[in-house]
Write an enzyme that holds these catalytic residues in place. Sequence first.
Site, PDB file in Angstrom:
ATOM      1  N   GLY A  62       0.833  -1.211   0.000  1.00  0.00           N
ATOM      2  CA  GLY A  62       0.000   0.000   0.000  1.00  0.00           C
ATOM      3  C   GLY A  62       0.852   1.239   0.000  1.00  0.00           C
ATOM      4  N   ASN A  63       0.232   2.378   0.238  1.00  0.00           N
ATOM      5  CA  ASN A  63       0.987   3.623   0.326  1.00  0.00           C
ATOM      6  C   ASN A  63       0.336   4.505   1.382  1.00  0.00           C
ATOM      7  OD1 ASN A  63      -1.019   5.464  -1.006  1.00  0.00           O
ATOM      8  ND2 ASN A  63      -0.701   3.986  -2.648  1.00  0.00           N
ATOM      9  N   ARG A  64       0.958   5.652   1.619  1.00  0.00           N
ATOM     10  CA  ARG A  64       0.545   6.450   2.780  1.00  0.00           C
ATOM     11  C   ARG A  64      -0.474   7.536   2.446  1.00  0.00           C
ATOM     12  NH1 ARG A  64       6.200   8.111   5.176  1.00  0.00           N
ATOM     13  NH2 ARG A  64       4.882   9.341   6.543  1.00  0.00           N
ATOM     14  N   SER A  65      -1.093   7.464   1.302  1.00  0.00           N
ATOM     15  CA  SER A  65      -2.066   8.500   0.968  1.00  0.00           C
ATOM     16  C   SER A  65      -3.277   8.406   1.907  1.00  0.00           C
ATOM     17  CB  SER A  65      -2.532   8.325  -0.479  1.00  0.00           C
ATOM     18  OG  SER A  65      -3.561   9.238  -0.743  1.00  0.00           O
TER      19      SER A  65
END
Length: 400
Positions: A208-211
């Site tokens: 995933g990512n931190r958005s």
Amino acid sequence: MGKPRVVLGVSGGIAAYKACELLRRLTESGHDVRVVPTASALHFVGAATWSALSGHPVSTEVWDDVHEVPHVRIGQQADLVVVAPATADMLAKAAHGLADDLLTNTLLTARCPVVFAPAMHTEMWEHPATRENVATLRRRGALVIEPAVGRLTGVDTGKGRLPDPAEIFEACRRVLARGVTAPDLVGRHVVVSAGGTREPLDPVRFLGNRSSGKQGYALARTAAARGARVTLIAANTGLPDPAGVDIVPVGTAVHLREAVLKAAADADAVVMAAAVADFRPADYAAGKIKKKDGEEPEPVVLVRNPDILAEISADRARVGQVVVGFAAETDDVLANGRKKLRRKGCDLLVVNEVGERRTFGSEENEAVVLGADGSETPVPHGPKEALAEIVWDLVASRLE
Ligand code: CTP
């Protein structure tokens, strides 16, 4: 300058109790609020409550304090009129210019922006009479917030719930700040993607990512407040639903692509604020991947995800559709942004500088919006909403 004057009109629906919370938010944030309920609204919440919370006398009829000509004065002096809840009957009266009580008189004399937050049963909302009344009000420049979907008065659920008071408050605040009477995105359909995709490795793990999704939600909210029909494609955000926005939850980049292509088919603008994973694991393990004693883990093989922004830019679903991308860069921000704008083929690219403590999850943002026409619009450090308003200004000018 005195406090902004807000008229809170309350019509006769069970959601009237939620208008108390809206009233509190308005007064606590420095607005002078005059509550004008209808006679039926007082069946749900009494005059004493409205009067105590607003600090002003409350009346439903034009015959009280006639020497002050309240049926003309209240509307004339208002900076904003918000009707919450607005029943089907109230929308009909407003659309046809009826004036049989203090609230309907106020609506006729007001020259300021008017916001309606409808609440009613789904059948009433969907009835052609209501649809036409809403269309009439919108055409005249009123902001009619789409009702929320959820539990209604009885056991039934559907579209027709009053949006969360915090969301109505946000819509009012934005309309007041812009000071416009004609929202410039009325009649437009805009699509916004928000959040970050998750690419599963197995049933419990993902890349995933931190958005956080906050910038995309700010875009959706501001577009709705400017009158647009908004489809918000939300990837793993966990944020409260903005009022008056159609939300399509998605998980992976592939889901996001499907949802964006579907919604973009009749959209005037598409804003890709979501952080889309460029790669996904080549294989998905149907069972949880277990560690094995004495063995090194298997490497994770990745494959490319489709580039949604490049795809919708190259193959526009409609002539004149405006496509906006976001770029997060850590170095050579402008030069890399220009290259990305050309590579993706979009009309506008919002370039943010990111780093450990910048942008992700924060309430604020700083950016430059690059245009395919060579334009460069710097956006000073400020709330994500301020950036969103600038993006819509640039989109609206390209839609004209
Ligand atoms: N985007 C997309 N589909 C992808 C990847 C990104 O639609 N598979 C969109 C994002 O929503 C964003 C824009 O493209 O609007 C920029 O994404 P970014 O990750 O910064 O660009 P990349 O092309 O991935 O470039 P790089 O990773 O080299 O910086």
